[in-house]
Structure formats: C-alpha cells, structure tokens
Scaffold this motif. Structure first.
Motif, mmCIF file in Angstrom:
data_model
loop_
_atom_site.group_PDB
_atom_site.id
_atom_site.type_symbol
_atom_site.label_atom_id
_atom_site.label_comp_id
_atom_site.label_asym_id
_atom_site.label_seq_id
_atom_site.Cartn_x
_atom_site.Cartn_y
_atom_site.Cartn_z
ATOM 1 N N VAL A 45 0.827 -1.209 0.000
ATOM 2 C CA VAL A 45 0.000 0.000 0.000
ATOM 3 C C VAL A 45 0.863 1.262 0.000
ATOM 4 O O VAL A 45 0.539 2.247 -0.654
ATOM 5 N N ALA A 46 1.962 1.235 0.710
ATOM 6 C CA ALA A 46 2.805 2.420 0.835
ATOM 7 C C ALA A 46 3.517 2.798 -0.462
ATOM 8 O O ALA A 46 3.858 3.961 -0.665
ATOM 9 N N THR A 47 3.750 1.825 -1.364
ATOM 10 C CA THR A 47 4.504 2.107 -2.582
ATOM 11 C C THR A 47 3.718 1.834 -3.865
ATOM 12 O O THR A 47 4.284 1.934 -4.943
ATOM 13 N N ALA A 48 2.443 1.514 -3.751
ATOM 14 C CA ALA A 48 1.636 1.177 -4.934
ATOM 15 C C ALA A 48 1.548 2.361 -5.891
ATOM 16 O O ALA A 48 1.492 3.516 -5.477
ATOM 17 N N LEU A 49 1.543 2.035 -7.187
ATOM 18 C CA LEU A 49 1.458 3.053 -8.235
ATOM 19 C C LEU A 49 0.421 2.646 -9.266
ATOM 20 O O LEU A 49 0.195 1.462 -9.487
ATOM 21 N N GLY A 50 -0.189 3.607 -9.926
ATOM 22 C CA GLY A 50 -1.064 3.353 -11.069
ATOM 23 C C GLY A 50 -2.076 2.243 -10.861
ATOM 24 O O GLY A 50 -3.005 2.376 -10.072
ATOM 25 N N TYR A 51 -1.875 1.149 -11.578
ATOM 26 C CA TYR A 51 -2.800 0.023 -11.507
ATOM 27 C C TYR A 51 -2.904 -0.517 -10.072
ATOM 28 O O TYR A 51 -3.976 -0.932 -9.638
ATOM 29 N N GLY A 52 -1.792 -0.515 -9.342
ATOM 30 C CA GLY A 52 -1.820 -0.977 -7.952
ATOM 31 C C GLY A 52 -2.782 -0.163 -7.102
ATOM 32 O O GLY A 52 -3.486 -0.697 -6.243
ATOM 33 N N LEU A 53 -2.826 1.149 -7.344
ATOM 34 C CA LEU A 53 -3.780 1.984 -6.610
ATOM 35 C C LEU A 53 -5.214 1.670 -7.017
ATOM 36 O O LEU A 53 -6.118 1.718 -6.180
ATOM 37 N N ASP A 54 -5.417 1.335 -8.291
ATOM 38 C CA ASP A 54 -6.756 0.919 -8.734
ATOM 39 C C ASP A 54 -7.183 -0.358 -8.032
ATOM 40 O O ASP A 54 -8.339 -0.497 -7.609
ATOM 41 N N ARG A 58 -10.378 -0.843 -5.390
ATOM 42 C CA ARG A 58 -11.448 -1.841 -5.457
ATOM 43 C C ARG A 58 -11.535 -2.658 -4.173
ATOM 44 O O ARG A 58 -12.619 -3.019 -3.737
ATOM 45 N N ILE A 59 -10.382 -2.950 -3.568
ATOM 46 C CA ILE A 59 -10.380 -3.744 -2.330
ATOM 47 C C ILE A 59 -11.078 -2.990 -1.206
ATOM 48 O O ILE A 59 -11.889 -3.552 -0.473
ATOM 49 N N VAL A 60 -10.769 -1.706 -1.058
ATOM 50 C CA VAL A 60 -11.337 -0.932 0.053
ATOM 51 C C VAL A 60 -12.562 -0.116 -0.356
ATOM 52 O O VAL A 60 -13.110 0.638 0.437
ATOM 53 N N ASN A 61 -12.972 -0.274 -1.632
ATOM 54 C CA ASN A 61 -14.155 0.398 -2.164
ATOM 55 C C ASN A 61 -14.046 1.923 -2.088
ATOM 56 O O ASN A 61 -14.933 2.608 -1.588
ATOM 57 N N VAL A 62 -12.919 2.445 -2.572
ATOM 58 C CA VAL A 62 -12.688 3.884 -2.630
ATOM 59 C C VAL A 62 -12.221 4.210 -4.041
ATOM 60 O O VAL A 62 -11.335 3.559 -4.580
ATOM 61 N N LYS A 63 -12.822 5.250 -4.639
ATOM 62 C CA LYS A 63 -12.413 5.658 -5.973
ATOM 63 C C LYS A 63 -11.170 6.529 -5.888
ATOM 64 O O LYS A 63 -10.943 7.212 -4.901
ATOM 65 N N ARG A 64 -10.364 6.495 -6.944
ATOM 66 C CA ARG A 64 -9.140 7.291 -6.966
ATOM 67 C C ARG A 64 -9.398 8.759 -7.245
ATOM 68 O O ARG A 64 -8.605 9.610 -6.892
ATOM 69 N N GLY A 65 -10.488 9.077 -7.879
ATOM 70 C CA GLY A 65 -10.801 10.469 -8.200
ATOM 71 C C GLY A 65 -11.323 11.208 -6.976
ATOM 72 O O GLY A 65 -11.905 10.636 -6.066
ATOM 73 N N VAL A 66 -11.096 12.498 -6.953
ATOM 74 C CA VAL A 66 -11.575 13.325 -5.842
ATOM 75 C C VAL A 66 -12.625 14.267 -6.400
ATOM 76 O O VAL A 66 -12.394 14.966 -7.383
ATOM 77 N N MET A 67 -13.765 14.281 -5.771
ATOM 78 C CA MET A 67 -14.824 15.187 -6.182
ATOM 79 C C MET A 67 -14.690 16.464 -5.360
ATOM 80 O O MET A 67 -14.646 16.423 -4.136
ATOM 81 N N ALA A 68 -14.603 17.565 -6.038
ATOM 82 C CA ALA A 68 -14.515 18.853 -5.363
ATOM 83 C C ALA A 68 -15.765 19.661 -5.693
ATOM 84 O O ALA A 68 -16.240 19.645 -6.823
ATOM 85 N N ALA A 69 -16.233 20.380 -4.721
ATOM 86 C CA ALA A 69 -17.389 21.217 -4.945
ATOM 87 C C ALA A 69 -16.947 22.416 -5.765
ATOM 88 O O ALA A 69 -15.924 23.030 -5.511
ATOM 89 N N SER A 70 -17.737 22.753 -6.776
ATOM 90 C CA SER A 70 -17.410 23.927 -7.569
ATOM 91 C C SER A 70 -18.177 25.107 -6.998
ATOM 92 O O SER A 70 -19.282 24.983 -6.504
ATOM 93 N N ARG A 71 -17.546 26.241 -7.103
ATOM 94 C CA ARG A 71 -18.248 27.444 -6.637
ATOM 95 C C ARG A 71 -18.111 28.510 -7.704
ATOM 96 O O ARG A 71 -17.096 28.629 -8.370
ATOM 97 N N ASP A 72 -19.138 29.253 -7.847
ATOM 98 C CA ASP A 72 -19.136 30.339 -8.837
ATOM 99 C C ASP A 72 -18.494 31.552 -8.208
ATOM 100 O O ASP A 72 -18.789 31.930 -7.074
ATOM 101 N N LEU A 73 -17.623 32.176 -8.961
ATOM 102 C CA LEU A 73 -16.965 33.387 -8.464
ATOM 103 C C LEU A 73 -17.648 34.605 -8.944
ATOM 104 O O LEU A 73 -18.148 34.998 -9.776
#
Length: 73
Positions: A45-54, A58-73
């Motif tokens: 886990v400490a050194t996983a890259l790319g496909y390893g993170l994917d 899947r094992i821990v059921n967490v997506k690699r992407g981060v959703m950020a809230a958008s705000r209008d300026l």
C-alpha cells in the motif's frame, strides 16, 4: 525458478536440448525480480502506483478520483 530440474519429467531429464532450453529460459526470466516489482507496485500500500492503486481502491471500495465542490466566483 529454484530447482527447476525437480519439476522436469523423468522422460525429458536426460535430453540435453530440452534441459539447455529450460536452463536458458530460467536464467532469462528471473522470477524473483518480477515478484519484487509486483509487491512494490501493486501489493504494498505504501509504494503502490497506477494500476496498484486501482486494485487497492477496489479492495477498500474507494475511488481514486476526488470530487470537489465547484463554486461560482
């Protein structure tokens, strides 16, 4: 592979052609390097890259992407 001659069928053990081919193949492949690389890039886990993170995602059921809230300026 360690002791690859132990896995060779007795009927082929005395064939110089087959034993030479398997010896060369065993020297070229070097499975230990591949196992170390697999562990470092996928399973550790400490050194996983790319496909390893994917895989871990899947094992821990967490997506690699981060959703950020958008705000209008």
């Amino acid at each position: 592979m360690k002791n690859w001659t132990d896995t060779l069928l007795a009927q082929y053990a005395n064939s110089p052609t087959i034993t030479a081919m398997l010896d060369c193949l065993n020297q070229d492949i070097g499975p230990h390097a591949g196992l170390d690389a697999f562990y470092d890039t996928i399973w550790n886990v400490a050194t996983a890259l790319g496909y390893g993170l994917d895989v871990w995602g899947r094992i821990v059921n967490v997506k690699r992407g981060v959703m950020a809230a958008s705000r209008d300026l």
